[in-house]
Design a protein around this motif. Structure first.
Motif, PDB file in Angstrom:
ATOM      1  N   ASP A 130       0.862  -1.032  -0.094  1.00  0.00           N
ATOM      2  CA  ASP A 130      -0.190   0.005  -0.042  1.00  0.00           C
ATOM      3  C   ASP A 130       0.712   1.311   0.018  1.00  0.00           C
ATOM      4  OD1 ASP A 130      -2.188  -1.464   0.166  1.00  0.00           O
ATOM      5  OD2 ASP A 130      -2.215  -1.424   2.254  1.00  0.00           O
ATOM      6  N   ASP A 151      -7.261  -4.867  -0.692  1.00  0.00           N
ATOM      7  CA  ASP A 151      -7.510  -3.359  -1.049  1.00  0.00           C
ATOM      8  C   ASP A 151      -8.969  -3.063  -1.257  1.00  0.00           C
ATOM      9  OD1 ASP A 151      -4.658  -2.609  -1.290  1.00  0.00           O
ATOM     10  OD2 ASP A 151      -4.566  -3.583  -3.368  1.00  0.00           O
ATOM     11  N   ASP A 200      -7.131  -7.149  -5.217  1.00  0.00           N
ATOM     12  CA  ASP A 200      -6.268  -7.586  -4.184  1.00  0.00           C
ATOM     13  C   ASP A 200      -4.697  -7.595  -4.749  1.00  0.00           C
ATOM     14  OD1 ASP A 200      -8.062  -7.031  -2.497  1.00  0.00           O
ATOM     15  OD2 ASP A 200      -8.527  -9.246  -1.694  1.00  0.00           O
TER      16      ASP A 200
END
Length: 140
Positions: A41, A102, A107
């Protein structure tokens, strides 16, 4: 590729009286923790979870997943995933895939480990999973 720790426990539980006529047993996989996961992230962290897929000689069966752990590169799940009516003699391996959850996006794939099945009743393994970098989960 870096290595990450994934600690797990797998158990074959003999059938209860209710399942005495069943040909199969219960497969229980306990996922304890992972460490040293990569950041996926922009915040410098990840929201990891593990997708677990038992694979038989006939192919993969239903996958199950842990809950994601928010903003953590060293998550602890302490969760048990169970499958009933597994024909343990046909198990080949158990696939562990770690993803970064996410919100509103696909993801991120963080790594995987293909655990070769040993046909014993109970064993505990401390796995050093070789991470494969990059990639996104193929879900729509």
């Amino acid at each position: 590729p870096r290595e990450s720790d994934i600690e797990l426990k797998k158990e074959l539980t003999p059938p209860t009286k209710a399942y005495a006529g069943s040909r199969d047993v219960i497969l229980a996989v306990k996922l304890i923790r992972a460490s040293g996961l990569r950041s996926a992230d922009v915040t410098g962290s990840s929201d990891p979870y593990v997708m677990v897929t038992p694979v038989t000689k006939a192919g993969p069966i239903v996958s199950k997943a842990t809950k994601h752990v928010a903003k953590n590169l060293n998550p602890e799940w302490h969760c048990v995933l169970r499958w009933r009516d597994i024909d343990s003699s046909s198990l080949v391996n158990i696939l562990f895939e770690v993803y970064d959850h996410d919100f509103g996006q696909r993801d991120d794939f963080l790594g995987s480990y293909d655990f070769k099945w040993e046909n014993d009743r109970t064993c505990t393994k401390d796995l050093r999973a070789k991470k494969k970098d990059g990639g996104r989960r193929n879900d729509s």
